[in-house]
Scaffold this motif. Structure first.
Motif, short mmCIF file in Angstrom:
data_model
loop_
_atom_site.label_atom_id
_atom_site.label_comp_id
_atom_site.label_asym_id
_atom_site.label_seq_id
_atom_site.Cartn_x
_atom_site.Cartn_y
_atom_site.Cartn_z
N ASP A 30 31.48 39.24 34.78
CA ASP A 30 31.41 37.81 34.48
C ASP A 30 32.72 37.13 34.89
O ASP A 30 33.80 37.61 34.55
N PRO A 31 32.65 36.03 35.64
CA PRO A 31 33.87 35.38 36.13
C PRO A 31 34.81 34.91 35.03
O PRO A 31 36.03 34.93 35.19
N PHE A 75 45.76 27.69 44.61
CA PHE A 75 44.79 28.19 45.56
C PHE A 75 43.88 29.25 44.92
O PHE A 75 42.66 29.22 45.10
N ASP A 76 44.48 30.18 44.17
CA ASP A 76 43.68 31.24 43.55
C ASP A 76 42.72 30.68 42.50
O ASP A 76 41.59 31.15 42.38
N LEU A 77 43.15 29.69 41.74
CA LEU A 77 42.25 29.07 40.76
C LEU A 77 41.11 28.33 41.45
O LEU A 77 39.96 28.39 41.02
N ALA A 78 41.40 27.64 42.54
CA ALA A 78 40.34 26.95 43.28
C ALA A 78 39.36 27.95 43.87
O ALA A 78 38.14 27.74 43.84
N ARG A 83 33.97 30.53 43.65
CA ARG A 83 33.26 31.81 43.68
C ARG A 83 32.53 32.12 42.39
O ARG A 83 31.65 32.97 42.37
N ARG A 84 32.85 31.45 41.31
CA ARG A 84 32.21 31.77 40.03
C ARG A 84 30.74 31.38 40.01
O ARG A 84 29.96 31.87 39.22
N HIS A 90 26.82 39.08 45.15
CA HIS A 90 26.79 38.34 46.41
C HIS A 90 28.13 38.41 47.10
O HIS A 90 29.16 38.16 46.47
N ARG A 91 28.15 38.77 48.35
CA ARG A 91 29.42 38.85 49.11
C ARG A 91 29.29 38.05 50.38
O ARG A 91 28.23 37.90 50.94
#
Length: 92
Positions: A30-31, A75-78, A83-84, A90-91
């Motif tokens: 879970d994200p 950037f990582d939070l965006a 992606r959540r 899914h990739r």
């Protein structure tokens, strides 16, 4: 000024945590669980970095390194935010 420094160090911690947990968790996790674990892991990593820098009396160097890492946290939070919404497994 203090709030800005704390915010930037928090972004650095989230960045380090998200990049660390990406190595250990699959996309099926879970994200939001991954984000919480990332925050805890990042806080631990930042805490250790700052303690080591303090013990060597180069605390300003450690803060400078973390503050230079904080834009990557945005950037990582965006990236996490977009992606959540993907279905598990899914990739791209």
């Amino acid at each position: 000024m203090t709030a800005a420094i704390i915010g930037l160090v928090a972004l650095a911690a989230i960045s380090l945590g998200l990049r660390t947990t990406a190595l250990f968790f699959s996309t099926a996790v879970d994200p939001f669980v991954r984000l919480v674990v990332s925050m805890v892991a990042g806080a631990l990593i930042v805490g250790v970095i700052l303690e080591v820098c303090e013990s060597y009396r180069v605390f300003d160097l450690g803060m400078g390194l973390l503050l230079s890492l904080s834009p990557v946290g945005v950037f990582d939070l965006a990236k996490w935010w977009f992606r959540r919404r993907r279905p598990p497994g899914h990739r791209r």
